[in-house]
Design an enzyme around this catalytic site. Structure first.
Site: not given
Ligand code: 13P
Length: 252
Positions: A9-11, A95, A97, A167, A173, A212
């Site tokens: 996932n490159w975000k 996700h 986020e 997750e 992160g 992570s």
């Protein structure tokens, strides 16, 4: 046997030049017989170009989000059909986020899951608790709620080709991954929850761990019986790290 998946996932990272370099580095050393399915999920604007760079390779393309509606007056949104049209096979749904920063509700996430599934994309449904939930012993409650809304709307059949990514928000992160035992415990819970509706689908569902994941911890996480690969953020932006994580999905 479930085929593991390692998804990056490159975000909101990258540029045309950086993406081209990353893909070049990945493909230069990509295994001829990868031990797992491998997916990269760039930002929407780069999907088509990255897809072109991946053509003929064993790397698949995925979106980071999708609209719950099929088409129409939804400014800024991208439909499941559009993702398919530019070559996506997978899409990340719900996700943390998106749930936390953009207030996506469980219901909206479930509708997005349904939209992706209906269009033949493989939805990667993200679930996971925040630190306060874990500290209060509410991990199962939170994960069950997030999962059940999707199971209610789409049925267990919605997970037929689908993927779940556990997750834990506190591990994303932060450099603090869940321990293999912590991950396994929640993954087994997720599989049992799906299994209460359909044992066959539960046994076939890939459950990825995210939070992570690095070259240094991937092998021990992936060795757990209910961990079927990983959803990787930061480490997916470095070719060496990502390829090492992919290699860790092979038979230990
Ligand atoms: P990190 O691997 O950077 O912790 O991110 C995990 C994640 O959110 C993947 O979707």
């Amino acid at each position: 046997m479930r085929r593991a998946i390692v998804a990056g996932n490159w975000k909101m990272h990258g540029s045309r030049a950086e993406n081209a370099q990353l893909i070049e580095e990945l493909l230069a050393r990509f295994p001829a017989q990868p031990p797992a399915a491998c997916v990269v999920c760039p930002p929407f604007v780069y999907l088509q170009e990255v897809g072109r760079l991946l053509r003929g390779s064993h790397l698949s393309l995925g979106g980071q989000d999708v609209c719950a509606d099929a088409q129409g007056a939804f400014t800024g949104e991208v439909s499941a059909a559009m993702l398919k049209d530019v070559g996506c096979e997978y899409v990340i749904i719900g996700h943390s986020e998106r749930r936390l920063l953009y207030r996506e509700s469980d219901q909206l996430v479930a509708r997005k899951f349904g939209a992706a599934h209906a269009r033949g994309l493989v939805p990667i449904l993200c679930v996971g608790e925040q630190l306060a939930d874990r500290d209060a012993g509410r991990t199962h409650e939170v994960v069950a709620r997030q999962l059940d809304v999707v199971l209610e709307l789409c049925g267990a059949g919605g997970l037929e080709q689908g993927v779940v990514a556990y997750e834990p928000v506190w591990a994303i992160g932060t450099g603090r991954n869940a321990t293999p035992d912590q991950a396994q415990e929640v993954h087994a819970f997720i599989r049992a929850r799906i299994g209460a509706r359909d044992a066959r689908i539960a046994a076939a569902t890939r459950i990825l761990y995210g939070g992570s994941v690095k070259a240094g911890n991937a092998a021990e996480l992936f060795a757990m019986p209910d961990v079927d690969g990983g959803l990787v953020g930061g480490a997916s932006l470095k070719a060496d790290e990502f390829l090492s994580i992919l290699a860790a999905a092979g038979p230990g």
